[in-house]
Design an enzyme around this catalytic site. Structure first.
Site, short mmCIF file in Angstrom:
data_model
loop_
_atom_site.label_atom_id
_atom_site.label_comp_id
_atom_site.label_asym_id
_atom_site.label_seq_id
_atom_site.Cartn_x
_atom_site.Cartn_y
_atom_site.Cartn_z
N THR A 13 89.37 44.65 77.14
CA THR A 13 90.13 45.68 77.10
C THR A 13 89.36 47.01 77.81
OG1 THR A 13 91.28 45.00 74.97
CG2 THR A 13 91.58 47.41 75.46
N VAL A 131 82.91 56.98 69.34
CA VAL A 131 83.54 57.74 68.02
C VAL A 131 84.91 58.34 68.68
CG1 VAL A 131 83.46 59.51 66.45
CG2 VAL A 131 81.35 58.44 67.25
N GLY A 133 87.62 56.97 70.38
CA GLY A 133 88.18 56.50 71.62
C GLY A 133 88.32 57.45 72.69
N LYS A 204 81.29 54.90 62.96
CA LYS A 204 81.49 56.22 63.68
C LYS A 204 80.93 57.52 62.68
CE LYS A 204 85.31 54.06 65.96
NZ LYS A 204 86.60 53.73 66.13
N1 NDP Z 1 89.32 48.34 72.33
C1 NDP Z 1 88.96 49.60 72.25
O1 NDP Z 1 90.17 50.40 72.36
C2 NDP Z 1 87.76 50.28 71.88
C3 NDP Z 1 86.65 49.41 71.98
N2 NDP Z 1 85.26 49.90 71.89
C4 NDP Z 1 84.17 49.17 71.75
O2 NDP Z 1 83.80 48.64 73.06
C5 NDP Z 1 83.51 47.30 73.05
C6 NDP Z 1 84.53 46.42 73.90
O3 NDP Z 1 85.62 46.20 73.05
P1 NDP Z 1 86.81 45.67 73.62
O4 NDP Z 1 87.28 45.76 75.41
O5 NDP Z 1 87.94 45.99 72.87
O6 NDP Z 1 86.48 44.02 73.41
P2 NDP Z 1 87.02 42.82 74.01
O7 NDP Z 1 87.21 41.68 73.10
O8 NDP Z 1 88.56 42.95 74.66
O9 NDP Z 1 85.98 42.59 75.35
C7 NDP Z 1 84.91 41.95 75.14
C8 NDP Z 1 84.03 41.81 76.26
O10 NDP Z 1 82.74 41.31 76.11
C9 NDP Z 1 82.46 40.03 76.90
N3 NDP Z 1 81.41 39.51 75.81
C10 NDP Z 1 81.30 39.32 74.64
N4 NDP Z 1 80.21 38.78 74.09
C11 NDP Z 1 79.58 38.71 75.26
C12 NDP Z 1 78.03 38.43 75.35
N5 NDP Z 1 77.27 37.69 74.58
N6 NDP Z 1 77.56 38.37 76.82
C13 NDP Z 1 78.32 38.86 77.64
N7 NDP Z 1 79.68 39.38 77.75
C14 NDP Z 1 79.90 39.17 76.12
C15 NDP Z 1 83.64 39.35 76.64
O11 NDP Z 1 83.54 38.38 77.66
P3 NDP Z 1 84.76 37.29 77.82
O12 NDP Z 1 85.83 38.02 78.52
O13 NDP Z 1 84.18 36.36 78.80
O14 NDP Z 1 85.14 36.78 76.51
C16 NDP Z 1 84.79 40.47 77.10
O15 NDP Z 1 84.91 40.27 78.22
C17 NDP Z 1 83.44 47.08 71.60
O16 NDP Z 1 82.05 47.29 71.24
C18 NDP Z 1 84.25 47.88 70.75
O17 NDP Z 1 83.89 48.29 69.56
C19 NDP Z 1 85.02 51.38 71.65
C20 NDP Z 1 86.48 52.19 71.63
C21 NDP Z 1 87.61 51.76 71.83
N1 LIG Z 2 89.12 49.10 67.13
C1 LIG Z 2 88.70 50.43 67.29
C2 LIG Z 2 88.53 50.88 68.43
C3 LIG Z 2 88.23 52.00 68.83
O1 LIG Z 2 87.00 52.36 68.68
C4 LIG Z 2 89.93 51.38 66.66
O2 LIG Z 2 90.90 50.78 66.29
O3 LIG Z 2 89.61 52.58 66.43
#
Ligand code: NDP
Ligand SMILES: N[C@@H](CC=O)C(=O)O
Length: 324
Positions: A13, A131, A133, A204
């Site tokens: 995402t 923290v 988003g 957070k």
């Molecule tokens: N979603 C949100 O609204 C928010 C998320 N976050 C944080 O951002 C980070 C990402 O979240 P999000 O994008 O939702 O997560 P997703 O699960 O959508 O994506 C995670 C990505 O990380 C890759 N990945 C996972 N493990 C590994 C690894 N061991 N080595 C290399 N790549 C890896 C995955 O690869 P593959 O595609 O191959 O599976 C995927 O592309 C998290 O830490 C989350 O807490 C923070 C704020 C808001």
């Molecule tokens: N999963 C988290 C993503 C952002 O930090 C949330 O729902 O707040």
């Protein structure tokens, strides 16, 4: 003209949102930075997944490929969990790269160490997206901390929990239906346990507490409860609206923090905060009460604050405020 060269770790995402903003907003980026920005590589877990990434961008599952790139300037990190993120970011810092991360679990556990390491190597770690988003609360607190003493923070810090509680109350959908919708919309973590059991809000709160104190937080001192036990009946019977709240109170004894569902009456500043929105009520001894509100999760809001962090790093000749 030389471009600013970056790699994106994680292409879910958030990572795909960073890529989208960088590719679609080249004109704005070049205007503000005076140079184009090039995504040189993307690190993922599973290279065989279908993705819309141009063939001139390296897609790899081996972090050493990223370190081998010549002239790389920064990495964006948007993968999940403390490891392998901590190892990757430590290596990136040692290689002289700036780091912008969204990974709150990693930052809550090891953020102070990364900051310290970066300072020793003369690079920066930015963590606005860890923290609330899309809400730029870290930057706001850094500015406030120059003169104010923060005495209290009350906040809705998990977009998924607020979305679920709102949906259940307003539309009478079940907990599971609301959670599925939050997952479909990219708000919830792939494993939503951290969201619904209060760990995500705890991470957070810990990051905020460390920002305010500059010291490691004793996690055992922070009470945590999530929302997974809350039923439609509880929401209907509540005197007000049940919200999942993170609190920090700072007094002469230090920082007292907790994370729990609380029933708020209409007069409370967090009562009207609905859906995926987060809000943070900050009380400073000089300024009084301030409220920050906006999307607490989701692709573009999160990627947006990360790209802002990145631009700020490269735009400003001045050293960023270091409050640790
Ligand atoms: N979603 C949100 O609204 C928010 C998320 N976050 C944080 O951002 C980070 C990402 O979240 P999000 O994008 O939702 O997560 P997703 O699960 O959508 O994506 C995670 C990505 O990380 C890759 N990945 C996972 N493990 C590994 C690894 N061991 N080595 C290399 N790549 C890896 C995955 O690869 P593959 O595609 O191959 O599976 C995927 O592309 C998290 O830490 C989350 O807490 C923070 C704020 C808001
Ligand atoms: N999963 C988290 C993503 C952002 O930090 C949330 O729902 O707040």
């Amino acid at each position: 003209m030389d471009s600013v060269k970056v790699a994106i770790l994680g292409f879910g995402t958030v990572g795909s949102g960073i890529y989208e903003i960088i590719s679609e907003q080249q004109e704005r980026l070049e205007k503000v930075l005076g140079r184009p920005v090039e995504v040189a590589a993307v690190l993922v877990k599973d290279c065989s997944k279908e993705r819309t990434i141009p063939s001139d961008v390296l897609v790899t599952d081996d972090f050493d490929d990223i370190l081998r790139l010549s002239d790389l300037d920064a990495v964006f990190e948007a993968i999940v969990g403390v490891e392998p993120g901590y190892t990757y970011l430590s290596k990136a810092i040692d290689a002289g790269l700036h780091v912008v991360t969204a990974n709150k679990e990693l930052f809550a556990y090891r953020g102070l160490e990364l900051k310290q390491r970066a300072e020793e190597r003369g690079v920066n770690v930015r963590f606005e997206a860890t923290v609330a988003g899309g809400v730029p609360i870290i930057g706001a607190l850094c500015n406030l901390l120059r003169m104010n003493q923060i005495v209290k923070i009350e906040a809705i810090l998990n977009g998924t929990s607020n979305y679920i509680l709102t949906k259940m109350r307003e539309e009478q959908v079940s907990f599971d239906q609301a959670l599925s919708e939050a997952q479909r919309l990219g708000y919830a973590e792939a494993d939503p346990t951290n969201d619904i059991e209060g760990f995500d809000a705890l991470f957070k709160v810990v990051i905020l507490a460390e920002l305010l104190s500059g010291q490691k937080v004793d996690w055992d001192e922070v009470y945590r409860k999530g929302i997974s036990h809350i039923t439609a009946y509880d929401l209907a019977q509540a005197n007000g609206r049940i919200k999942h709240i993170g609190r920090l109170v700072i007094d002469g004894d230090g920082i007292h923090a907790d994370v729990r569902p609380i029933s708020l009456t209409e007069s409370h500043k967090l009562y009207p905060i609905e859906g995926v929105d987060n809000a943070i009520v900050v009380t400073g001894d000089l300024v009084g009460e301030l409220v920050f509100q906006g999307p607490g999760a989701g692709k573009l809001p999160t990627a947006s604050v990360m790209v802002e962090d990145f631009v700020d790093l490269f735009k400003s000749a001045r050293k960023p405020v270091d409050i640790f």
